[in-house]
Design a protein around this motif. Structure first.
Motif, PDB file in Angstrom:
ATOM      1  N   PRO A  19       0.812  -1.221   0.000  1.00 52.44           N
ATOM      2  CA  PRO A  19       0.000   0.000   0.000  1.00 52.44           C
ATOM      3  C   PRO A  19       0.851   1.279   0.000  1.00 52.44           C
ATOM      4  O   PRO A  19       2.040   1.257   0.306  1.00 52.44           O
ATOM      5  CB  PRO A  19      -0.764  -0.114   1.327  1.00 52.44           C
ATOM      6  CG  PRO A  19       0.236  -0.781   2.231  1.00 52.44           C
ATOM      7  CD  PRO A  19       0.986  -1.769   1.364  1.00 52.44           C
ATOM      8  N   PHE A  20       0.202   2.378  -0.338  1.00 56.09           N
ATOM      9  CA  PHE A  20       0.761   3.702  -0.079  1.00 56.09           C
ATOM     10  C   PHE A  20       0.370   4.106   1.337  1.00 56.09           C
ATOM     11  O   PHE A  20      -0.754   3.849   1.780  1.00 56.09           O
ATOM     12  CB  PHE A  20       0.205   4.730  -1.066  1.00 56.09           C
ATOM     13  CG  PHE A  20       0.730   4.574  -2.467  1.00 56.09           C
ATOM     14  CD1 PHE A  20       1.927   5.159  -2.840  1.00 56.09           C
ATOM     15  CD2 PHE A  20       0.016   3.852  -3.416  1.00 56.09           C
ATOM     16  CE1 PHE A  20       2.412   5.032  -4.134  1.00 56.09           C
ATOM     17  CE2 PHE A  20       0.491   3.711  -4.706  1.00 56.09           C
ATOM     18  CZ  PHE A  20       1.701   4.312  -5.071  1.00 56.09           C
ATOM     19  N   VAL A  21       1.288   4.748   2.040  1.00 54.77           N
ATOM     20  CA  VAL A  21       1.064   5.128   3.437  1.00 54.77           C
ATOM     21  C   VAL A  21       1.017   6.641   3.540  1.00 54.77           C
ATOM     22  O   VAL A  21       1.820   7.349   2.916  1.00 54.77           O
ATOM     23  CB  VAL A  21       2.186   4.582   4.345  1.00 54.77           C
ATOM     24  CG1 VAL A  21       1.858   4.857   5.810  1.00 54.77           C
ATOM     25  CG2 VAL A  21       2.395   3.096   4.116  1.00 54.77           C
ATOM     26  N   THR A  22       0.065   7.153   4.323  1.00 60.90           N
ATOM     27  CA  THR A  22       0.000   8.577   4.607  1.00 60.90           C
ATOM     28  C   THR A  22      -0.233   8.757   6.107  1.00 60.90           C
ATOM     29  O   THR A  22      -0.260   7.775   6.851  1.00 60.90           O
ATOM     30  CB  THR A  22      -1.103   9.252   3.768  1.00 60.90           C
ATOM     31  OG1 THR A  22      -1.025  10.678   3.957  1.00 60.90           O
ATOM     32  CG2 THR A  22      -2.487   8.774   4.180  1.00 60.90           C
ATOM     33  N   HIS A  23      -0.369  10.000   6.560  1.00 57.75           N
ATOM     34  CA  HIS A  23      -0.470  10.245   8.001  1.00 57.75           C
ATOM     35  C   HIS A  23      -1.524  11.306   8.272  1.00 57.75           C
ATOM     36  O   HIS A  23      -1.587  12.331   7.581  1.00 57.75           O
ATOM     37  CB  HIS A  23       0.883  10.718   8.548  1.00 57.75           C
ATOM     38  CG  HIS A  23       0.911  10.854  10.040  1.00 57.75           C
ATOM     39  ND1 HIS A  23       1.007   9.764  10.885  1.00 57.75           N
ATOM     40  CD2 HIS A  23       0.819  11.943  10.844  1.00 57.75           C
ATOM     41  CE1 HIS A  23       0.995  10.172  12.142  1.00 57.75           C
ATOM     42  NE2 HIS A  23       0.883  11.499  12.145  1.00 57.75           N
ATOM     43  N   HIS A  24      -2.380  11.028   9.253  1.00 50.31           N
ATOM     44  CA  HIS A  24      -3.395  11.982   9.707  1.00 50.31           C
ATOM     45  C   HIS A  24      -2.809  12.769  10.881  1.00 50.31           C
ATOM     46  O   HIS A  24      -2.581  12.211  11.959  1.00 50.31           O
ATOM     47  CB  HIS A  24      -4.660  11.238  10.141  1.00 50.31           C
ATOM     48  CG  HIS A  24      -5.853  12.126  10.321  1.00 50.31           C
ATOM     49  ND1 HIS A  24      -5.899  13.138  11.241  1.00 50.31           N
ATOM     50  CD2 HIS A  24      -7.055  12.152   9.665  1.00 50.31           C
ATOM     51  CE1 HIS A  24      -7.069  13.746  11.186  1.00 50.31           C
ATOM     52  NE2 HIS A  24      -7.789  13.170  10.222  1.00 50.31           N
TER      53      HIS A  24
END
Length: 301
Positions: A19-24
């Motif tokens: 997956p692609f990972v992002t951050h909240h």
């Protein structure tokens, strides 16, 4: 019923992909761009929606090829009280309806080859397809070491240190897939590479899964969905142990999904297909970049 499910997910699953990972920032939480709609759509089936579908974007952090783009449009649908045989009928009906709407007939030309979509399409088990093409009956080799030896003895290609499932998948990809020009359902996959599908009643090493192929390309994937939460948990645990260090095949243990299954999901058939590849087929384009307005390209150095 058309539905929408989260694109940003606390856990990813439903496919074998990185997956692609992002951050909240506000929640101090890592999130993943979805690689599949599957686990959320099956929650809806467990919640009482008998037939649901979604058309939307998936994101997979994997290699780019003539048939892969990091983001792509996917159709998935799930139907209660049917199985993978019902999904095969749905796929035939759907592709024929598209062909009639676009071309006024059930034949098309792709890369100079005529393709006839008239049902019923050919059905062949993965075991028979690989055996016919390579002479290897993978059911005779219960582990990766013995299967790899059999592959090498025949002078065939294989990936060193691959799992049994990856060896089987490699044999199919190298020696079978490109030969499937006319519409074909390849069915009954080994459980090694199908952690979300229901076992066949007469063979616990094989699951009720198919992929359909046209013009030498894999176009979509379907299961009789696994709806036993105990079996599903065991599969996740076993797969993750076997695939330690291989990010592309590990399924995070999704307790919310397992909890939904524990309330009861009816017998269900599920299906997914890439809209971009279907567009390639009907537009007679040999690369996915020709059917996406803004394909992802390498930067100029």
């Amino acid at each position: 019923l058309e539905v929408e499910t989260p694109i940003l997910q606390p856990l990813y699953g439903g496919a074998a992909a990185r997956p692609f990972v992002t951050h909240h920032n506000q929640l101090h939480q890592d999130l993943y761009l979805r690689i599949s709609f599957e686990l959320y759509l099956k929650r809806l089936i467990a919640g009482g929606y008998d037939r649901v579908y979604e058309i939307g974007r998936d994101f997979r952090n994997e290699g780019v090829s003539f048939k892969h783009n990091p983001e792509f449009t996917q159709l998935e649908f799930y139907e209660a009280y049917t199985d993978y045989n019902g999904m095969m009928r749905r796929v035939e009906e759907m592709l024929c309806a598209v062909a009639e709407e676009l071309n006024g007939e059930l034949t098309l030309t792709y890369d100079g080859q005529e393709v006839d979509l008239t049902p019923p399409w050919k059905r062949i088990t993965m075991r028979d397809a690989i055996c016919d093409a390579t002479g290897i009956d993978y059911t005779l080799y219960p582990d990766a070491a013995s299967l790899m030896q059999a592959i090498r003895e025949r002078g065939l290609r294989c990936e060193p240190k691959a799992s049994r499932g990856k060896l089987i998948d490699g044999l199919f990809g190298d020696y079978v897939e490109s030969t499937l020009i006319q519409p074909t359902f390849i069915m009954d996959y080994p459980i090694d590479i199908s952690p979300l599908a229901k076992k066949k009643a007469d063979d616990p090493t094989t699951v009720e899964r198919f992929e359909y192929f046209i013009a030498g390309m894999e176009m979509g994937n379907a299961f009789t969905e696994l709806n036993d939460p105990i079996d599903q948990r065991a599969r996740f645990v076993e797969l993750n142990a076997a695939m330690a260090g291989d990010d592309e095949n590990v399924h995070p243990l999704d307790e919310d999904f397992l909890n939904a299954l524990s309330f009861g999901m009816p017998p269900t058939g599920g299906f997914g297909t890439g809209i971009d590849r279907l567009t390639m087929l009907f537009a007679d384009r040999q690369t996915i970049r020709e059917v996406i307005l803004f394909p992802h390209l390498r930067s100029v150095e």
